[in-house]
Scaffold this active site. Structure first.
Site, PDB file in Angstrom:
ATOM      1  N   GLY A 161       3.912  -7.605   4.223  1.00 19.57           N
ATOM      2  CA  GLY A 161       2.745  -7.913   4.818  1.00 19.57           C
ATOM      3  C   GLY A 161       2.655  -7.851   6.410  1.00 19.57           C
ATOM      4  O   GLY A 161       1.975  -8.381   7.160  1.00 19.57           O
ATOM      5  N   THR A 162       3.211  -6.489   6.878  1.00 16.97           N
ATOM      6  CA  THR A 162       3.088  -5.957   8.223  1.00 16.97           C
ATOM      7  C   THR A 162       1.601  -5.540   8.368  1.00 16.97           C
ATOM      8  O   THR A 162       1.061  -5.801   9.464  1.00 16.97           O
ATOM      9  CB  THR A 162       4.007  -5.117   8.549  1.00 16.97           C
ATOM     10  OG1 THR A 162       3.633  -3.806   7.648  1.00 16.97           O
ATOM     11  CG2 THR A 162       5.506  -5.410   8.475  1.00 16.97           C
ATOM     12  N   ASN A 211      -8.412  -0.521   0.747  1.00 13.87           N
ATOM     13  CA  ASN A 211      -7.159  -0.439   0.271  1.00 13.87           C
ATOM     14  C   ASN A 211      -6.633   0.371   1.679  1.00 13.87           C
ATOM     15  O   ASN A 211      -7.249   1.182   1.857  1.00 13.87           O
ATOM     16  CB  ASN A 211      -6.922   0.046  -0.795  1.00 13.87           C
ATOM     17  CG  ASN A 211      -5.320   0.326  -1.118  1.00 13.87           C
ATOM     18  OD1 ASN A 211      -4.560  -0.585  -1.083  1.00 13.87           O
ATOM     19  ND2 ASN A 211      -4.881   1.477  -1.772  1.00 13.87           N
ATOM     20  N   HIS A 213      -3.316   3.087   2.068  1.00 13.87           N
ATOM     21  CA  HIS A 213      -2.412   3.937   1.545  1.00 13.87           C
ATOM     22  C   HIS A 213      -1.459   4.728   2.328  1.00 13.87           C
ATOM     23  O   HIS A 213      -2.280   5.437   3.203  1.00 13.87           O
ATOM     24  CB  HIS A 213      -2.865   4.670   0.368  1.00 13.87           C
ATOM     25  CG  HIS A 213      -2.151   5.355  -0.439  1.00 13.87           C
ATOM     26  ND1 HIS A 213      -1.193   4.768  -1.486  1.00 13.87           N
ATOM     27  CD2 HIS A 213      -1.639   6.592  -0.629  1.00 13.87           C
ATOM     28  CE1 HIS A 213      -0.297   5.711  -2.189  1.00 13.87           C
ATOM     29  NE2 HIS A 213      -0.574   6.729  -1.493  1.00 13.87           N
ATOM     30  N   GLU A 245      -9.758   4.056 -10.089  1.00  9.12           N
ATOM     31  CA  GLU A 245      -8.747   4.636 -10.351  1.00  9.12           C
ATOM     32  C   GLU A 245      -7.772   4.398  -9.172  1.00  9.12           C
ATOM     33  O   GLU A 245      -8.178   3.852  -8.001  1.00  9.12           O
ATOM     34  CB  GLU A 245      -9.135   6.323 -10.228  1.00  9.12           C
ATOM     35  CG  GLU A 245      -9.495   6.818 -11.380  1.00  9.12           C
ATOM     36  CD  GLU A 245     -11.142   6.909 -11.231  1.00  9.12           C
ATOM     37  OE1 GLU A 245     -11.618   7.595 -10.386  1.00  9.12           O
ATOM     38  OE2 GLU A 245     -11.620   6.154 -11.760  1.00  9.12           O
TER      39      GLU A 245
HETATM   40  C1  GAR Z   1       2.234  -0.122   3.078  1.00 11.25           C
HETATM   41  O1  GAR Z   1       2.821   0.988   3.677  1.00 11.25           O
HETATM   42  C2  GAR Z   1       1.141   0.157   2.456  1.00 11.25           C
HETATM   43  O2  GAR Z   1       0.355   1.389   2.931  1.00 11.25           O
HETATM   44  C3  GAR Z   1       1.621   0.436   0.903  1.00 11.25           C
HETATM   45  O3  GAR Z   1       2.498  -0.581   0.944  1.00 11.25           O
HETATM   46  C4  GAR Z   1       3.213  -0.676   2.377  1.00 11.25           C
HETATM   47  C5  GAR Z   1       3.082  -2.386   2.444  1.00 11.25           C
HETATM   48  O4  GAR Z   1       3.596  -2.548   3.476  1.00 11.25           O
HETATM   49  N1  GAR Z   1       0.503   0.337   0.145  1.00 11.25           N
HETATM   50  C6  GAR Z   1       0.615   1.184  -0.929  1.00 11.25           C
HETATM   51  O5  GAR Z   1       1.431   2.027  -1.239  1.00 11.25           O
HETATM   52  C7  GAR Z   1      -0.639   1.064  -1.754  1.00 11.25           C
HETATM   53  N2  GAR Z   1      -0.510   2.177  -2.823  1.00 11.25           N
HETATM   54  P1  GAR Z   1       3.375  -4.105   4.394  1.00 11.25           P
HETATM   55  O6  GAR Z   1       3.591  -5.217   3.278  1.00 11.25           O
HETATM   56  O7  GAR Z   1       4.339  -4.278   5.318  1.00 11.25           O
HETATM   57  O8  GAR Z   1       1.834  -4.168   5.086  1.00 11.25           O
END
Ligand code: GAR
Length: 215
Positions: A12-13, A107, A109, A143
């Protein structure tokens, strides 16, 4: 003030970046609920610390994706959610759910979409030999990692980068662009036009140009 729900699966950053942005009284959104599909994750702690209501909806407790998504939908309606931010939420949402929340789900990514959808984005960017990668905030289509792009940030890849150093550089940019994108959407300045997002009153002169040739 727009009510936002943030859906997480882990650390959750990005959620933290959104919490910090919402702490500013002039920010046009507030986080009404944080939902995790995994119990005991750090992101839930971050929300609790900020006094935000949390809910665990564990996908393992449901027989089908549709049942899980119905439960999500119910919790979101109960909390008065108007916009959903997926922040490291590692579940695919079914088409019915996405259509119910059309252009209301954001979202983030860790790649310059439409390149490198899915997992292991940094490894794949390194392997492909691209000079730049980055991150994308987009509206969610049914998608995976697809939909109209709101904001992207580019990160240069150096010869000494590995997947970890690259992921860290990209994550720093994620924490900048996610609050920016949420602000634009919450202010009602974004309009989806087919597969593109039009941003009203944007000052494109402030966009930075990156020189791709190393000195
Ligand atoms: C982040 O890098 C986000 O972009 C990625 O998961 C990580 C979560 O980090 N999301 C994906 O890959 C979605 N397809 P976080 O929990 O520290 O925010």
């Amino acid at each position: 003030m727009v009510n936002v729900a943030v859906l997480i699966s882990g650390g959750g950053t990005n959620l933290q970046a959104l919490i910090d942005a919402c702490a500013d009284k002039s920010f046009p959104a507030r986080i009404a609920l944080v939902i995790s599909n995994n119990p005991g994750v750090k992101g839930l702690e971050r929300a609790e610390k900020a006094g935000i209501p949390t809910k665990v909806i564990n996908h393992r407790d449901y027989k089908s994706r549709e049942e899980f998504d119905d439960k999500l939908h119910e919790a979101l309606l109960e909390s008065g959610t108007e916009l959903i931010c997926l922040a490291g939420f590692m579940r695919i949402l079914d088409t019915r759910f996405v259509n119910r929340w059309k252009n209301k789900i954001l979202n983030i990514h860790p790649s310059l979409l439409p390149s490198f959808k899915g997992l292991h984005t940094q490894e794949r960017a390194l392997e492909a030999g691209v000079r730049f990668t980055g991150c994308t905030v987009h509206f969610v289509n049914p998608e995976l990692d697809d939909g109209p792009i709101i904001i992207q940030a580019a990160v240069a890849i150096n010869p000494d980068d590995d997947a970890d150093t690259l992921a860290a550089k990209v994550l720093t940019q994620e924490h900048i662009i996610y609050p920016q994108a949420l602000r634009l959407v919450a202010e009602g300045r974004t309009q989806v036009d087919g597969s593109r997002v039009i941003i009203r009153d944007a000052n494109y002169a402030t966009q930075k140009i990156i020189n791709p040739i190393p000195e």
